[in-house]
Design a protein around this motif. Structure first.
Motif, PDB file in Angstrom:
ATOM      1  N   GLN A 277       0.884  -1.216  -0.009  1.00 60.22           N
ATOM      2  CA  GLN A 277       0.123  -0.086   0.133  1.00 60.22           C
ATOM      3  C   GLN A 277       1.001   1.171   0.065  1.00 60.22           C
ATOM      4  O   GLN A 277       0.546   2.227  -0.648  1.00 60.22           O
ATOM      5  CB  GLN A 277      -0.910  -0.012   1.359  1.00 60.22           C
ATOM      6  CG  GLN A 277      -1.714   1.126   1.413  1.00 60.22           C
ATOM      7  CD  GLN A 277      -2.764   1.349   0.461  1.00 60.22           C
ATOM      8  OE1 GLN A 277      -3.028   0.500  -0.433  1.00 60.22           O
ATOM      9  NE2 GLN A 277      -3.041   2.730   0.085  1.00 60.22           N
ATOM     10  N   ARG A 278       1.978   1.273   0.783  1.00 59.48           N
ATOM     11  CA  ARG A 278       3.039   2.277   0.722  1.00 59.48           C
ATOM     12  C   ARG A 278       3.617   2.567  -0.502  1.00 59.48           C
ATOM     13  O   ARG A 278       3.804   3.884  -0.886  1.00 59.48           O
ATOM     14  CB  ARG A 278       3.878   2.272   2.016  1.00 59.48           C
ATOM     15  CG  ARG A 278       2.997   2.278   3.177  1.00 59.48           C
ATOM     16  CD  ARG A 278       2.516   3.687   3.475  1.00 59.48           C
ATOM     17  NE  ARG A 278       3.412   4.450   4.335  1.00 59.48           N
ATOM     18  CZ  ARG A 278       3.349   5.943   4.281  1.00 59.48           C
ATOM     19  NH1 ARG A 278       1.724   6.329   4.123  1.00 59.48           N
ATOM     20  NH2 ARG A 278       3.905   6.621   5.003  1.00 59.48           N
ATOM     21  N   GLN A 279       3.918   1.498  -1.187  1.00 58.75           N
ATOM     22  CA  GLN A 279       4.558   1.574  -2.498  1.00 58.75           C
ATOM     23  C   GLN A 279       3.792   2.402  -3.643  1.00 58.75           C
ATOM     24  O   GLN A 279       4.065   3.305  -4.231  1.00 58.75           O
ATOM     25  CB  GLN A 279       4.889   0.240  -2.923  1.00 58.75           C
ATOM     26  CG  GLN A 279       5.807  -0.477  -2.139  1.00 58.75           C
ATOM     27  CD  GLN A 279       6.245  -1.874  -2.944  1.00 58.75           C
ATOM     28  OE1 GLN A 279       5.660  -2.273  -4.222  1.00 58.75           O
ATOM     29  NE2 GLN A 279       6.888  -2.844  -2.158  1.00 58.75           N
ATOM     30  N   GLN A 280       2.250   1.995  -3.392  1.00 60.36           N
ATOM     31  CA  GLN A 280       1.237   2.788  -4.234  1.00 60.36           C
ATOM     32  C   GLN A 280       1.445   4.110  -3.796  1.00 60.36           C
ATOM     33  O   GLN A 280       1.232   5.032  -4.849  1.00 60.36           O
ATOM     34  CB  GLN A 280      -0.200   2.232  -3.912  1.00 60.36           C
ATOM     35  CG  GLN A 280      -0.195   0.612  -4.243  1.00 60.36           C
ATOM     36  CD  GLN A 280      -0.664   0.543  -5.913  1.00 60.36           C
ATOM     37  OE1 GLN A 280      -0.490   1.548  -6.664  1.00 60.36           O
ATOM     38  NE2 GLN A 280      -0.998  -0.906  -6.305  1.00 60.36           N
ATOM     39  N   GLU A 281       1.299   4.462  -2.686  1.00 62.36           N
ATOM     40  CA  GLU A 281       1.267   5.824  -2.159  1.00 62.36           C
ATOM     41  C   GLU A 281       2.367   6.628  -2.729  1.00 62.36           C
ATOM     42  O   GLU A 281       2.341   7.650  -2.722  1.00 62.36           O
ATOM     43  CB  GLU A 281       1.018   5.998  -0.528  1.00 62.36           C
ATOM     44  CG  GLU A 281      -0.373   5.575  -0.392  1.00 62.36           C
ATOM     45  CD  GLU A 281      -0.638   5.178   1.465  1.00 62.36           C
ATOM     46  OE1 GLU A 281      -1.429   4.524   1.583  1.00 62.36           O
ATOM     47  OE2 GLU A 281       0.321   5.698   2.046  1.00 62.36           O
TER      48      GLU A 281
END
Ligand SMILES: C[S@@+](CC[C@H](N)C(=O)[O-])C[C@H]1O[C@@H](n2cnc3c(N)ncnc32)[C@H](O)[C@@H]1O
Length: 351
Positions: A277-281
């Motif tokens: 999720q943080r990679q996407q963010e």
């Protein structure tokens, strides 16, 4: 944790290091059943209950005491002695048990792989806009921010730059836009400013911190070790700044405050530390910033652990380190995969 619970980790580590790190392989197999392990790992939190923590801790102490008999077995310390290193290693551990237990319990493995500068230079050379305002996200000690101060040898007799720090990176395939067949790049990138951002920056002006960074390099890889030492010395002469901050939460503000030059973000083996999720963010934050101003992102990451990477279906889930460039120009985003590489920069195959 009992010694028997640790033993399988050491047996497995002996296997995985057999080819690239024969000393650690031999030690790991030889100490797997040692009851002393129980004491050394007594205070270790769960993530630290791995063989690398013991080996880094012993290496850290040995670097401060290079005349100890154990050093005779460490290739990076001029060793390579015949004989069995296992009893000497266990004796060193017993003598330094308190310090080792504290190091294992309080430190984290830390790396800053200077060899990746060759991959980053190859990526930066594909950008049309200079001079660059370089922001290395997940910079660790910031040593890859010195990439224009290193020299690059390409395995075909070509060398770029003049420096004490020489990075050997063998190239295969045809470089996009190159007149000749080989070379990391025709010239070094021109940087107008440089800055690092890291959740836990390593301050190599502090001798203890520099020594821990060195200790995390495997002693069999004497070239990597020597290269790291020289890069740290280069940094000491003209230190780079690495700010403490988060790759996602602090990205836009850090980009807003960059110094002179055209903004370029680099990441090398950082995104895999972020949950999916943080990679996407992270990519979302780049997209938002790039929609308003020109921006480039040179990435050196592995698709199997960074699913958000913009790679074609044929490379999705691939474990090889991949070099790519994502650019935003007038709000339009372009993604390019450039090469597949060795994770420490020993080779690069143009895609
Ligand atoms: C494997 S090291 C790679 C360092 C360097 N890029 C290199 O190629 O040698 C990963 C780095 O990412 C940093 N890191 C991990 N999570 C981060 C986050 N959320 N924000 C900023 N840095 C982070 C770690 O502190 C560490 O220095």
């Amino acid at each position: 944790m009992t010694a028997s619970a640790l033993a399988p980790h050491f047996v497995a580590f002996a296997q995985t290091t057999r080819r690239r790190a024969p000393l650690y392989s031999r030690l790991s197999a030889g100490i797997a059943d040692a009851s002393l392990l129980q004491e050394l790992y007594a205070d270790a939190p769960a993530p630290a209950r791995v063989p690398v923590m013991l080996f880094a801790s012993v290496h850290h102490l040995l670097l401060a005491d290079p005349d100890a008999p154990l050093a005779r077995f460490y290739p990076n310390l001029g060793g390579g002695a015949d004989g069995d290193p296992v009893p000497v290693f266990l004796e060193f551990c017993a003598t330094h048990a308190d310090e080792i237990r504290r190091l294992i319990a309080t430190r984290l493995p830390q790396t800053n792989e200077v060899g990746r500068s060759a991959l980053l230079v190859a990526g930066l050379a594909q950008l049309e806009a200079e001079p660059i305002a370089l922001l290395d996200v997940g910079a660790s000690a910031g040593l890859n921010l010195l990439l224009d101060r290193y020299a690059y040898a390409d395995g075909h007799g070509h060398r770029l730059g003049a420096s004490d720090v020489v990075i050997e990176c063998a190239f295969t395939g045809a470089r996009p836009g190159a007149s000749g067949p080989h070379g990391v790049a025709d010239r070094l990138p021109v940087l107008a400013s440089r800055l690092g951002l890291d959740a836990a920056p390593v301050d190599v002006s502090d001798a203890e911190s520099a020594r821990w960074l060195e200790a995390c390099v495997w002693p069999d890889q004497a070239d990597r070790f020597e290269r790291l030492r020289r890069a740290i010395a280069l940094d000491a002469a003209d230190p780079v700044e690495v700010r403490r901050g988060d790759a996602v939460d602090d990205l836009a503000a850090t980009l807003d405050g960059l110094g002179a030059g055209r903004p370029v973000v680099t990441t090398s083996w950082v995104m895999s530390y972020l949950p999916a999720q943080r990679q996407q963010e992270f990519v979302g934050a780049l997209d938002r910033w790039g929609s308003g101003r020109d921006l480039s992102w040179v990435w050196v990451e592995a698709p199997n652990v960074v699913p958000v990477l913009p790679v074609p279906a044929s490379l999705a889930g691939d474990p090889l380190t991949t070099l790519g460039v994502t650019s935003w120009r007038d709000g339009v985003r372009t993604d390019r995969v450039l090469a597949q590489c060795h994770q420490h920069g020993y080779w690069l195959r143009w895609y």
